[in-house]
Design a protein around this motif. Structure first.
Motif, PDB file in Angstrom:
ATOM      1  N   VAL A   1    -109.121  -8.563  25.528  1.00 50.11           N
ATOM      2  CA  VAL A   1    -108.670  -8.750  24.139  1.00 50.11           C
ATOM      3  C   VAL A   1    -109.526  -9.806  23.443  1.00 50.11           C
ATOM      4  CG1 VAL A   1    -106.749  -9.464  22.674  1.00 50.11           C
ATOM      5  CG2 VAL A   1    -106.314  -8.027  24.666  1.00 50.11           C
ATOM      6  N   SER A   2    -109.838 -10.872  24.152  1.00 51.45           N
ATOM      7  CA  SER A   2    -110.678 -11.930  23.583  1.00 51.45           C
ATOM      8  C   SER A   2    -112.055 -11.395  23.218  1.00 51.45           C
ATOM      9  CB  SER A   2    -110.822 -13.080  24.587  1.00 51.45           C
ATOM     10  OG  SER A   2    -109.571 -13.632  24.916  1.00 51.45           O
ATOM     11  N   GLY A   3    -112.597 -10.523  24.077  1.00 55.38           N
ATOM     12  CA  GLY A   3    -113.905  -9.946  23.814  1.00 55.38           C
ATOM     13  C   GLY A   3    -113.924  -9.075  22.572  1.00 55.38           C
ATOM     14  N   VAL A   4    -112.883  -8.268  22.370  1.00 55.09           N
ATOM     15  CA  VAL A   4    -112.798  -7.398  21.200  1.00 55.09           C
ATOM     16  C   VAL A   4    -112.768  -8.226  19.917  1.00 55.09           C
ATOM     17  CG1 VAL A   4    -111.310  -5.789  19.939  1.00 55.09           C
ATOM     18  CG2 VAL A   4    -111.688  -5.488  22.392  1.00 55.09           C
ATOM     19  N   ILE A   5    -111.949  -9.255  19.906  1.00 54.80           N
ATOM     20  CA  ILE A   5    -111.814 -10.090  18.712  1.00 54.80           C
ATOM     21  C   ILE A   5    -113.126 -10.813  18.401  1.00 54.80           C
ATOM     22  CG2 ILE A   5    -110.595 -12.051  17.691  1.00 54.80           C
ATOM     23  CD1 ILE A   5    -108.186 -11.307  19.443  1.00 54.80           C
ATOM     24  N   ALA A   6    -113.741 -11.385  19.428  1.00 49.22           N
ATOM     25  CA  ALA A   6    -114.981 -12.133  19.227  1.00 49.22           C
ATOM     26  C   ALA A   6    -116.125 -11.226  18.793  1.00 49.22           C
ATOM     27  CB  ALA A   6    -115.355 -12.867  20.517  1.00 49.22           C
ATOM     28  N   GLN A   7    -116.215 -10.045  19.386  1.00 49.12           N
ATOM     29  CA  GLN A   7    -117.282  -9.108  19.025  1.00 49.12           C
ATOM     30  C   GLN A   7    -117.178  -8.673  17.572  1.00 49.12           C
ATOM     31  OE1 GLN A   7    -119.883  -8.319  20.607  1.00 49.12           O
ATOM     32  NE2 GLN A   7    -120.518  -6.218  20.276  1.00 49.12           N
ATOM     33  N   THR A   8    -115.993  -8.379  17.115  1.00 52.97           N
ATOM     34  CA  THR A   8    -115.786  -7.957  15.734  1.00 52.97           C
ATOM     35  C   THR A   8    -116.187  -9.062  14.749  1.00 52.97           C
ATOM     36  OG1 THR A   8    -113.930  -6.573  16.446  1.00 52.97           O
ATOM     37  CG2 THR A   8    -114.094  -7.060  14.093  1.00 52.97           C
ATOM     38  N   ALA A   9    -115.865 -10.291  15.091  1.00 51.49           N
ATOM     39  CA  ALA A   9    -116.132 -11.411  14.191  1.00 51.49           C
ATOM     40  C   ALA A   9    -117.620 -11.729  14.067  1.00 51.49           C
ATOM     41  CB  ALA A   9    -115.380 -12.656  14.668  1.00 51.49           C
ATOM     42  N   SER A  10    -118.403 -11.457  15.101  1.00 52.37           N
ATOM     43  CA  SER A  10    -119.790 -11.927  15.122  1.00 52.37           C
ATOM     44  C   SER A  10    -120.830 -10.818  15.110  1.00 52.37           C
ATOM     45  CB  SER A  10    -120.013 -12.792  16.375  1.00 52.37           C
ATOM     46  OG  SER A  10    -119.833 -12.012  17.547  1.00 52.37           O
TER      47      SER A  10
END
Length: 330
Positions: free
Chosen positions: A250-259
């Motif tokens: 879940v952390s990876g999905v959120i971070a990838q979308t933001a950057s």
């Protein structure tokens, strides 16, 4: 009180730092190996490799691109550039996780002091430090993964680590410009006098992109763990690998979308010596080129495969990191 002081000294000891870095470095290598074929396909999409643009934009296209790479070079084709990835990722991940442990302890020595802002800052600082130390290796790795049999190379064989290094080092960045572009000519002269700068193509946008990526990643990781794994539930029973995998994903999905838009621009700049060997592609010019080619959607090319890669990579990375820390008694 004495216990807290003793714990503080232990977390700042050389032995603790080495064990923390070792756990992080191994975690990064394992995670990158798991997603290496997807990583290569994503680089080809992001950098607009002419041989693979026909596959970009869909999940099925990612698999078709992978199939073509396999037909072209077998497993070696899927893992092209992975040696440079491992050479880069061990110190990168070691520094990132080691720095995070230290910054986390400095900003949040107790659970009561943990806030989302401090979690974000701890992640952003640790990510930035790791990039400063390992960025040239990333540029070499991207060059190795980018080139295919028909893309910018007179040889049918993909470049080795040494060949990619020499290619970047020997690239000429001086071109004839109109008189009103004299400052650009002077900057190219400066770059040619200091070849090390050629290994920092896209460095500024990488740092800018790393702040939201690492910051949001560790923020999400810390927030989700504190919300779903509060101290009363953790106790002497550490979180299970399944919990670590889920929260990491879940952390990876959120971070990838933001950057992700920053990553698109960074990849384009990193392969600039191949796609535009007569020019040093600047940030503004690269952003304009991406916008002209695809509008706002151009900044999200390959995002679907980015999710396909980042979700397992981040999940495995955080899980192996935590497992390594428990094993090494960090």
């Amino acid at each position: 009180m004495t216990s807290n002081v003793s714990k503080s000294r232990d977390t700042q000891s050389f032995n603790y730092i080495i064990r923390s870095g070792l756990a992080g470095g191994v975690a990064g290598c394992v995670a990158k190996t798991v997603v290496a074929p997807l990583d290569r396909v994503k680089i080809l999409f992001q950098a607009s490799n002419p041989d693979f643009q026909k596959y970009a934009g869909s999940w099925s296209g990612a698999f078709r691109a992978g199939s073509e790479l396999y037909k072209e070079g077998g497993l070696r084709g899927l893992f092209q550039g992975h040696s440079a990835t491992l050479f880069r990722i061990f110190p990168y991940a070691a520094i990132k996780f080691m720095a995070y442990d230290q910054v986390h302890h400095a900003l949040m020595p107790t659970r009561e002091q943990e806030t989302n802002l401090r979690r974000f800052l701890a992640g952003a600082i640790s990510g930035t430090m790791s990039v400063f130390c390992t960025y040239p290796l990333d540029v070499i790795r991207v060059r190795m993964a980018f080139q295919t049999k028909a893309s910018g190379s007179n040889s049918s064989a993909p470049p080795t680590f040494t060949q990619a290094y020499k290619q970047i080092y020997n690239e000429c960045t001086i071109v004839t410009q109109p008189h009103n572009a004299q400052p650009a000519v002077q900057s190219r002269h400066y770059i040619d006098r200091f070849p090390i700068l050629k290994f920092y193509r896209g460095f500024f946008v990488t740092i800018v992109g790393m702040i939201p990526y690492a910051g949001v990643s560790f923020l999400s990781w810390g927030f989700l763990r504190s919300h779903f794994l509060p101290p009363s539930k953790v106790g002497h029973n550490p979180p299970t690998p399944i919990a670590d995998l889920t929260i990491g994903a879940v952390s990876g999905v959120i971070a990838q979308t933001a950057s992700y838009p920053f990553e698109i621009v960074r990849r384009r700049m990193q392969v600039g010596g191949i796609t535009r060997p007569d020019r040093w592609l600047g940030l503004a010019e690269t952003v304009s080129a991406v916008w002209r080619s695809g509008g706002w959607k151009g900044f999200y090319v390959g995002l679907s495969i980015g999710y396909l890669k980042v979700v397992p990579m981040t999940a495995v990375s955080f899980t192996v990191w935590q497992s390594g820390k428990r094993l090494l008694n960090v």
